[in-house]
Design a protein around this motif. Structure first.
Motif, PDB file in Angstrom:
ATOM      1  N   VAL A 288      -4.499 -34.287 -42.763  1.00 62.91           N
ATOM      2  CA  VAL A 288      -4.203 -32.933 -42.275  1.00 62.91           C
ATOM      3  C   VAL A 288      -3.008 -33.009 -41.334  1.00 62.91           C
ATOM      4  N   GLU A 289      -1.969 -32.247 -41.630  1.00 65.03           N
ATOM      5  CA  GLU A 289      -0.774 -32.228 -40.801  1.00 65.03           C
ATOM      6  C   GLU A 289      -0.759 -30.985 -39.908  1.00 65.03           C
ATOM      7  N   GLY A 290       0.036 -31.066 -38.842  1.00 65.07           N
ATOM      8  CA  GLY A 290       0.240 -29.902 -37.983  1.00 65.07           C
ATOM      9  C   GLY A 290      -0.863 -29.660 -36.977  1.00 65.07           C
ATOM     10  N   MET A 291      -1.601 -30.703 -36.568  1.00 64.77           N
ATOM     11  CA  MET A 291      -2.652 -30.535 -35.553  1.00 64.77           C
ATOM     12  C   MET A 291      -2.093 -30.793 -34.160  1.00 64.77           C
ATOM     13  N   GLN A 292      -2.813 -30.285 -33.149  1.00 60.26           N
ATOM     14  CA  GLN A 292      -2.347 -30.412 -31.772  1.00 60.26           C
ATOM     15  C   GLN A 292      -3.530 -30.252 -30.828  1.00 60.26           C
ATOM     16  N   LEU A 293      -3.547 -31.027 -29.741  1.00 55.16           N
ATOM     17  CA  LEU A 293      -4.552 -30.884 -28.696  1.00 55.16           C
ATOM     18  C   LEU A 293      -4.001 -30.004 -27.578  1.00 55.16           C
ATOM     19  N   LEU A 294      -4.811 -29.061 -27.119  1.00 55.72           N
ATOM     20  CA  LEU A 294      -4.425 -28.146 -26.046  1.00 55.72           C
ATOM     21  C   LEU A 294      -5.391 -28.351 -24.882  1.00 55.72           C
ATOM     22  N   PHE A 295      -4.864 -28.766 -23.742  1.00 55.78           N
ATOM     23  CA  PHE A 295      -5.694 -29.065 -22.576  1.00 55.78           C
ATOM     24  C   PHE A 295      -5.286 -28.160 -21.418  1.00 55.78           C
ATOM     25  N   TYR A 296      -6.280 -27.512 -20.820  1.00 56.51           N
ATOM     26  CA  TYR A 296      -6.052 -26.602 -19.687  1.00 56.51           C
ATOM     27  C   TYR A 296      -6.691 -27.219 -18.450  1.00 56.51           C
ATOM     28  N   PRO A 297      -5.913 -27.882 -17.589  1.00 56.79           N
ATOM     29  CA  PRO A 297      -6.494 -28.524 -16.395  1.00 56.79           C
ATOM     30  C   PRO A 297      -7.205 -27.544 -15.470  1.00 56.79           C
ATOM     31  N   SER A 298      -6.673 -26.318 -15.353  1.00 54.03           N
ATOM     32  CA  SER A 298      -7.280 -25.314 -14.477  1.00 54.03           C
ATOM     33  C   SER A 298      -8.129 -24.318 -15.246  1.00 54.03           C
ATOM     34  N   GLY A 299      -8.363 -24.589 -16.514  1.00 55.55           N
ATOM     35  CA  GLY A 299      -9.254 -23.737 -17.286  1.00 55.55           C
ATOM     36  C   GLY A 299      -8.541 -22.640 -18.045  1.00 55.55           C
ATOM     37  N   TYR A 300      -9.133 -22.288 -19.196  1.00 57.83           N
ATOM     38  CA  TYR A 300      -8.642 -21.172 -20.003  1.00 57.83           C
ATOM     39  C   TYR A 300      -9.234 -19.878 -19.450  1.00 57.83           C
ATOM     40  N   SER A 301      -8.833 -18.754 -20.020  1.00 59.86           N
ATOM     41  CA  SER A 301      -9.328 -17.452 -19.575  1.00 59.86           C
ATOM     42  C   SER A 301     -10.853 -17.403 -19.703  1.00 59.86           C
ATOM     43  N   GLY A 302     -11.512 -17.075 -18.621  1.00 61.29           N
ATOM     44  CA  GLY A 302     -12.976 -16.989 -18.610  1.00 61.29           C
ATOM     45  C   GLY A 302     -13.672 -18.264 -18.206  1.00 61.29           C
ATOM     46  N   ALA A 303     -12.927 -19.315 -17.911  1.00 63.39           N
ATOM     47  CA  ALA A 303     -13.548 -20.583 -17.527  1.00 63.39           C
ATOM     48  C   ALA A 303     -14.109 -20.502 -16.111  1.00 63.39           C
TER      49      ALA A 303
END
Length: 293
Positions: free
Chosen positions: A152-167
Motif C-alpha cells: 500500500v502506497e501513500g500512507m502517513q502517520l499523523l501525531f498530535y503532541p497536544s491532542g486533536y480536536s476534542g482530546a
C-alpha cells in the motif's frame, strides 16, 4: 518566488529531459526544440541565497535526450554506382541519437516498491520529545514522511503532541492516513503504549485515537525521543480503473442515433492481497517530519 532561474540553449531537433540546478535548488525540464532557442525553469529562489564563499554553482544533468539530424543525400560525381549501375536520387536521411540516463533511477524506484511489499512494521522516531508540546499547539500535527508498506502506497502517520480536536487535556492523538480502497487491521504504538485498529477507508482519510494516551509517559527520559510505530496484521486494497475507448463505432443509418458517437466505458476492480507470511521486514522512517499532511 525569487530572482533567478536557469535556461538551457539547444539546437533544432533536440528533445531533452534535464535537471537544471542553481545552488541547492533544482527543477526538471522536458522540452522539444524545433529551433535553436532556450527554455528555462521557474524562479529558483534568490541569487544571494545560492552564493557561498563568493561562488555560485550552476549545473545541468541530462536525464534523457534525443537528437534528430537530417542529412541531405548528394549524388556522387559519377553517373552510376554499384553492381547494377544505379543512379542515386536526391533525398535526405534522418539520423536519431538517443541517450537515456533515467534507467538506473527507474530501477531503484521499482526495487523500492518491491521491497515495500515485504514491510510489516514501520517505525518513526521523534527527537526533542520534551519540547514538542510547546512547539505544537492543540490540533497542530507532526506528519511523518509518506511511506509504503505491505503493498500500500501513500500512507502517513499523523501525531498530535497536544491532542486533536476534542482530546482530553494532557492527552496526545495518533492517526494513520491511508488512500481510498484500503481495508486494514493494524496496531499503532507510541512508546510502550499500543492500540488496535481495524478500518475500511472508503475515501482517503485518517483513522486512529483522539485520546491515545497521556503525553507525559511517552518520552524516553535518557534519549528524549518517542518511537511511533505501525504494525500491519492484515490488509487488502481495492483499486478501481475506468477503461474507455476513444474510438467511436458507426451506427446503422436507419438508427435515430446514427450520427451520435460515444466512447464505451467500463470499470475494472483490482484487489491487492499480500500474503501474511511475506510481511517480514521493518522499515525505519527518517526522523525528519513536516507540519503538512
Amino acid at each position: 518566488v525569487g530572482d533567478c532561474a536557469v535556461f538551457l540553449w539547444a539546437s533544432a531537433g533536440v528533445q531533452a529531459a534535464v535537471r537544471l540546478c542553481v545552488g541547492e535548488r533544482s527543477a526538471v525540464l522536458e522540452k522539444e526544440y524545433d529551433q535553436r532557442t532556450a527554455y528555462g525553469t521557474r524562479r529558483l529562489g534568490f541569487l544571494e541565497d545560492h552564493i557561498e564563499d563568493d561562488s555560485l554553482g550552476v549545473a545541468v544533468e541530462f536525464l534523457e535526450t534525443i537528437r534528430k539530424i537530417v542529412a541531405p543525400v548528394q549524388p556522387p560525381g559519377a553517373k552510376c554506382y554499384g553492381e547494377r549501375g544505379c543512379v542515386p536520387t536526391l533525398g535526405s536521411l534522418l539520423y536519431q541519437r538517443h541517450l537515456n540516463h533515467r534507467t538506473l533511477p527507474l530501477i531503484r524506484k521499482e526495487i523500492e516498491r518491491l521491497q515495500a511489499r515485504l514491510v510489516r512494521r514501520v517505525e518513526w522516531q521523534l527527537e526533542q520529545a520534551s519540547a514538542l508540546r510547546t512547539m505544537f499547539a492543540p490540533v497542530e500535527p507532526i506528519c511523518s514522511p509518506i511511506f509504503a508498506a505491505a503493498g500500500v502506497e501513500g500512507m502517513q502517520l499523523l501525531f498530535y503532541p497536544s491532542g486533536y480536536s476534542g482530546a482530553t487535556e494532557g492527552f496526545c492523538s495518533l492517526f494513520l492516513f491511508c488512500p481510498a480502497g484500503v481495508t486494514m487491521k493494524f496496531k499503532i504504538s507510541a512508546g510502550n503504549q499500543t492500540r488496535d485498529g481495524h478500518n475500511t477507508f472508503d475515501v482517503a482519510g485518517a483513522y486512529g485515537r483522539t485520546n491515545f494516551c497521556r503525553y507525559e509517559i511517552l518520552p524516553d527520559p535518557q534519549e528524549d525521543t518517542i518511537l511511533l510505530a505501525l504494525e500491519i496484521e492484515d490488509v487488502t486494497q481495492d483499486v478501481h480503473a475506468l477503461v474507455g475507448s476513444d474510438q467511436t463505432q458507426a451506427r446503422s443509418k436507419s438508427s435515430a442515433a446514427a450520427e451520435r458517437n460515444s466512447p464505451v466505458e467500463t470499470a475494472v476492480k483490482l484487489r491487492r492481497l499480500p500474503a501474511k507470511e511475506s510481511l517480514v521486514d521493518t522499515k525505519p522512517l527518517p526522523s525528519m517530519w513536516t507540519a503538512k499532511a
